[in-house]
Design a protein around this motif. Structure first.
Motif, PDB file in Angstrom:
ATOM      1  N   LEU A 111       0.962  -1.189   0.039  1.00 37.26           N
ATOM      2  CA  LEU A 111       0.124  -0.084  -0.197  1.00 37.26           C
ATOM      3  C   LEU A 111       0.876   1.201  -0.040  1.00 37.26           C
ATOM      4  O   LEU A 111       1.842   1.258   0.722  1.00 37.26           O
ATOM      5  CB  LEU A 111      -0.760   0.127   1.235  1.00 37.26           C
ATOM      6  N   VAL A 112       0.495   2.450  -0.767  1.00 37.48           N
ATOM      7  CA  VAL A 112       1.170   3.618  -0.680  1.00 37.48           C
ATOM      8  C   VAL A 112      -0.147   4.669  -0.481  1.00 37.48           C
ATOM      9  O   VAL A 112      -1.007   4.775  -1.369  1.00 37.48           O
ATOM     10  CB  VAL A 112       1.701   3.873  -2.050  1.00 37.48           C
ATOM     11  N   LEU A 113      -0.074   5.520   0.694  1.00 35.90           N
ATOM     12  CA  LEU A 113      -1.015   6.264   0.952  1.00 35.90           C
ATOM     13  C   LEU A 113      -0.288   7.641   1.111  1.00 35.90           C
ATOM     14  O   LEU A 113       0.569   7.855   1.681  1.00 35.90           O
ATOM     15  CB  LEU A 113      -1.671   6.046   2.632  1.00 35.90           C
ATOM     16  N   GLY A 189      -5.009  -2.524  12.018  1.00 38.58           N
ATOM     17  CA  GLY A 189      -4.170  -3.552  12.719  1.00 38.58           C
ATOM     18  C   GLY A 189      -4.076  -4.873  11.811  1.00 38.58           C
ATOM     19  O   GLY A 189      -3.249  -5.627  12.106  1.00 38.58           O
ATOM     20  N   ARG A 190      -5.157  -5.082  11.366  1.00 40.67           N
ATOM     21  CA  ARG A 190      -5.301  -6.283  10.413  1.00 40.67           C
ATOM     22  C   ARG A 190      -4.608  -6.246   9.260  1.00 40.67           C
ATOM     23  O   ARG A 190      -4.384  -7.275   8.531  1.00 40.67           O
ATOM     24  CB  ARG A 190      -6.767  -6.725  10.037  1.00 40.67           C
ATOM     25  N   ILE A 191      -4.059  -5.033   8.621  1.00 41.17           N
ATOM     26  CA  ILE A 191      -3.358  -4.977   7.365  1.00 41.17           C
ATOM     27  C   ILE A 191      -1.962  -4.891   7.793  1.00 41.17           C
ATOM     28  O   ILE A 191      -1.177  -4.501   8.502  1.00 41.17           O
ATOM     29  CB  ILE A 191      -3.558  -3.459   6.792  1.00 41.17           C
ATOM     30  N   THR A 192      -1.209  -6.189   7.223  1.00 38.86           N
ATOM     31  CA  THR A 192       0.078  -6.412   7.317  1.00 38.86           C
ATOM     32  C   THR A 192       1.007  -6.278   6.015  1.00 38.86           C
ATOM     33  O   THR A 192       2.191  -6.284   6.160  1.00 38.86           O
ATOM     34  CB  THR A 192       0.182  -7.869   7.842  1.00 38.86           C
ATOM     35  N   ALA A 193       0.315  -5.988   5.105  1.00 41.09           N
ATOM     36  CA  ALA A 193       1.042  -5.541   3.848  1.00 41.09           C
ATOM     37  C   ALA A 193       2.179  -4.419   4.013  1.00 41.09           C
ATOM     38  O   ALA A 193       1.734  -3.198   4.898  1.00 41.09           O
ATOM     39  CB  ALA A 193       0.279  -5.170   2.656  1.00 41.09           C
ATOM     40  N   PRO A 194       3.252  -4.307   3.429  1.00 34.84           N
ATOM     41  CA  PRO A 194       4.170  -3.306   3.470  1.00 34.84           C
ATOM     42  C   PRO A 194       3.622  -1.969   3.197  1.00 34.84           C
ATOM     43  O   PRO A 194       2.851  -1.819   2.070  1.00 34.84           O
ATOM     44  CB  PRO A 194       5.470  -3.379   2.617  1.00 34.84           C
ATOM     45  N   ASN A 220       3.193  -2.531   9.601  1.00 32.56           N
ATOM     46  CA  ASN A 220       4.419  -2.441   8.595  1.00 32.56           C
ATOM     47  C   ASN A 220       4.365  -1.176   7.684  1.00 32.56           C
ATOM     48  O   ASN A 220       4.369  -1.264   6.606  1.00 32.56           O
ATOM     49  CB  ASN A 220       4.049  -3.751   7.808  1.00 32.56           C
ATOM     50  N   SER A 221       4.419  -0.225   8.413  1.00 29.92           N
ATOM     51  CA  SER A 221       4.303   1.070   7.728  1.00 29.92           C
ATOM     52  C   SER A 221       5.631   2.027   7.871  1.00 29.92           C
ATOM     53  O   SER A 221       6.229   1.819   9.068  1.00 29.92           O
ATOM     54  CB  SER A 221       3.118   1.867   7.893  1.00 29.92           C
TER      55      SER A 221
END
Length: 260
Positions: A111-113, A189-194, A220-221
């Motif tokens: 993800l890129v935010l 917290g459920r998102i673990t993708a870099p 993982n951010s």
């Protein structure tokens, strides 16, 4: 730079380059052109895909974050994209990317935010554009950027046209309210993708405190700030944004392969 807008079924989109997929999602008042510098920089090595989100046309009953997530899911299915993508989102687009990652975790590898909603946003500077008041719209669009000159006449004219349509305004209001209702603080917290967070240090719509909160909640951010930059770093500081994105994509390849 001109890019070909393709059509397939109900979808309009840009699809440039070959390779690993970068799926770019624009914001509430955004457009395909918001990502122009990213397309130019990354399409030589990546497949850059940008769907035109149906913000102004979708049925009122579906005009919200869940409806946009379903639209993106349908778009991915229509294009027969089977591999996990790197989803990039600005403002509302970041919110949609996060919800998409929560709903389809195996389909998002990174993800890129940037300036993402989902926790807090001060839309259009705290007030909705007034119909028929060009100077007010011009002021509110300029509020998006650190440098008001980035709010070109073309961009202001586009937003002014939108705000003079009752049908479009109703959908914008519905989507904005939906974004406020769908606070993600308990779900991130459920998102673990870099995840790469790139924020304008002078963002007045999703201020730096919002970026720090995303950084805290996404396990993982990594977070970077760009000075003299507002709500849309990929437009206002494209060179610096692209450097950070390139480094992130290259650095996380091993991490992604290992996790599979």
């Amino acid at each position: 730079m001109e890019f070909q807008i393709k059509e397939r079924g109900e979808y309009q989109y840009i699809d440039e380059g070959q390779g690993e997929i970068l799926l770019l999602l624009h914001g509430l008042f955004g457009a395909l052109s918001n990502w122009e510098e990213v397309i130019a920089a990354f399409s030589p090595e990546y497949r850059v895909i940008i769907p035109l989100l149906p913000i102004y046309e979708m049925p009122l009953t579906k005009a919200g974050v869940p409806g946009l997530v379903s639209f993106v899911a349908g778009f991915v299915k229509e294009l027969k994209i089977d591999e996990p993508v790197t989803a990039l989102g600005n403002s509302l687009g970041g919110h949609v990317a996060l919800e998409y990652a929560l709903r389809y975790p195996t389909q998002v590898q990174r993800l890129v935010l940037t300036g993402s909603s989902g926790l807090f946003e001060d839309s259009m500077g705290g007030s909705f554009p007034k119909r028929g008041n060009y100077s007010f719209v011009q002021e509110r669009v300029a509020y998006t950027f650190y440098d008001p000159s980035v709010a070109t006449k073309e961009l202001v004219d586009e937003v002014f046209g939108v705000t003079n349509s009752n049908a479009k305004c109703l959908r914008i209001i519905s989507i904005a309210r939906s974004a406020q209702r769908h606070n993600l603080s308990k779900d991130l917290g459920r998102i673990t993708a870099p995840t790469l967070l790139v924020w304008g240090l002078n963002d007045t719509i999703t201020p730096p405190m919002v970026a720090h909160e995303f950084n805290r909640l996404l396990v993982n951010s990594e977070l970077y700030f760009l000075d003299h930059c507002g709500h849309a770093p990929m437009m206002e500081r494209p060179h610096e944004f692209n450097i950070l994105l390139d480094r992130f994509l290259r650095r996380t390849v091993t991490q992604i392969v290992t996790s599979r």
